[in-house]
Design an enzyme around this catalytic site. Sequence first.
Site, PDB file in Angstrom:
ATOM      1  N   LYS A 123       0.877  -1.175   0.000  1.00 49.99           N
ATOM      2  CA  LYS A 123       0.000   0.000   0.000  1.00 49.99           C
ATOM      3  C   LYS A 123       0.912   1.222   0.000  1.00 49.99           C
ATOM      4  CE  LYS A 123      -4.231   1.551   2.378  1.00 49.99           C
ATOM      5  NZ  LYS A 123      -5.113   1.244   3.529  1.00 49.99           N
ATOM      6  N   GLY A 136      -0.595   7.287  -6.083  1.00 49.84           N
ATOM      7  CA  GLY A 136      -0.102   5.960  -5.738  1.00 49.84           C
ATOM      8  C   GLY A 136       0.609   5.878  -4.409  1.00 49.84           C
ATOM      9  N   ASP A 263     -14.684  -4.672  -3.257  1.00 45.95           N
ATOM     10  CA  ASP A 263     -13.239  -4.816  -3.461  1.00 45.95           C
ATOM     11  C   ASP A 263     -12.486  -4.871  -2.142  1.00 45.95           C
ATOM     12  OD1 ASP A 263     -14.150  -2.021  -3.447  1.00 45.95           O
ATOM     13  OD2 ASP A 263     -12.044  -1.506  -3.618  1.00 45.95           O
ATOM     14  N   ASP A 273      -7.189  -4.073   4.527  1.00 43.09           N
ATOM     15  CA  ASP A 273      -7.334  -2.729   3.967  1.00 43.09           C
ATOM     16  C   ASP A 273      -8.086  -1.797   4.910  1.00 43.09           C
ATOM     17  OD1 ASP A 273      -6.827  -0.734   2.214  1.00 43.09           O
ATOM     18  OD2 ASP A 273      -8.380  -1.268   0.778  1.00 43.09           O
TER      19      ASP A 273
END
Length: 480
Positions: A123, A136, A263, A273
């Site tokens: 991540k 990103g 997701d 996540d």
Amino acid sequence: MPVSPAYRPEPRFFDLGPDYADAVTAADFPQTILRLRNDRAAAEVGLETLTDAEWIAAFGRFAPLPGQPGPIAMRYHGHQFRTYNPDLGDGRGFLAAQLRETPQAASDRVASDRPRLMDLGTKGSGRTPWSRGGDGRLTLKGGVREALAAAMLEALGVPTSRALSLIETGEALERGDEPSPTRSAVLVRLSHSHVRFGTFQRAAYLGRRDQIEALVEHVRALYHPQVAPGDAPGLLAAIVAASARLTARWIAAGFVHGVLNTDNLNVTGESFDYGPWRFLPFYDPGFTAAYFDQTGLYAFARQPEAVFWNLTQLAGCLKLVAEVEPLTDALNGFGPAYIRELRAAFLMRLGVLSLGEAADQRLLDATLALLREGGASLRWEPLFFDWFGGFASSARALSGPRARIYQGETFDAFRFALMEHEPDRIARLEHPMFAAREPEEMLIEEVEAIWSAIDADDDWAPFEAKLARLEAARAAWAFG
């Protein structure tokens, strides 16, 4: 790069081919300052022998580990707050490696059967074809928060990814929802699969029956081998059961994930996540974690509904390869499985043994009634701490800081239901943690204080001390 003899590379997702992921390159960061090295997790996959320099090379510069073909950004779609988005995929992370856990790690798990296939996922590792205009990157605060969430959930017996590594990367990031510029980091998590419900959704959206068949076999063989080859309804039933267990353990932990999109749920029923997560301060069915969840779609008490809705989307994908009726039957197993798992999770949190469905349900109902009546005066985590081990903790609970709360008809019903159940491994009460007056919690005020020390003074001591206390709590609870 030297690794432990127990290191066993097995990059199986890569075998699916280019329809499922894209080869990517990690960002070239201006700095790589090691902030977290989880050696206990690393030992489970044979990586604990790396020096700090080798660790930074592997998890800050992403030099390939032995036997690994290089990072790939996984392709998937998803419903985000129930709106379908076909433009997703790994936008600030990638799958860096896959490897088997060690036989010792497998034997340490309760009811383990074989070493699991584990992922190293990132991540904040840079832009990919799926970044959609984003940079990103990951904020350092986001990395700290994920590490804290994962450590707390693991201690509480919730199936969860672990923060393996956190490296500060020396970039100043601009964010619209927090003070900017802010510090940057790259996180590596150790997780039992990154195959999401959304991975199936992408294949179904494209009308690719062949991709659905390939995913069914891939997931069945690697994660649910008890399911027969080609049995898509059987695979769905296994994922339903794993998801019910996860959801029940979230509830027993008083945890709100915050973003239960398709997701963000995977095929092994492992939580991962962590963005705008929260732990309940006290019983509040409508408690939300994300400031942008203005309708309460993913509020605490609506999490079972959210997970079931997401499972129906997965079932819809499997209609390309299976009949509707057996898929429906598999979906209908969620409700009963969730109730069974919720009873088991509350017994686990209270440290007592099952006495049968009726008695276990009485204890579940009585516990929730006491939390509901107690309101803001009775915090969620302290109740389970005070009464861990059941009646064996009566003297401790009734002489502790919440003694005045433990009275009245609702409490009497709770205590009677608890007295019916025998303690589970009563020796756990001998751990020094249970001599403390207060348990380890993870409320937002403490999280913000930990971050404030880092942000203002680069003081990592509160963060490191919290992780050490959570490790002690994990050993004390010994939930497995």
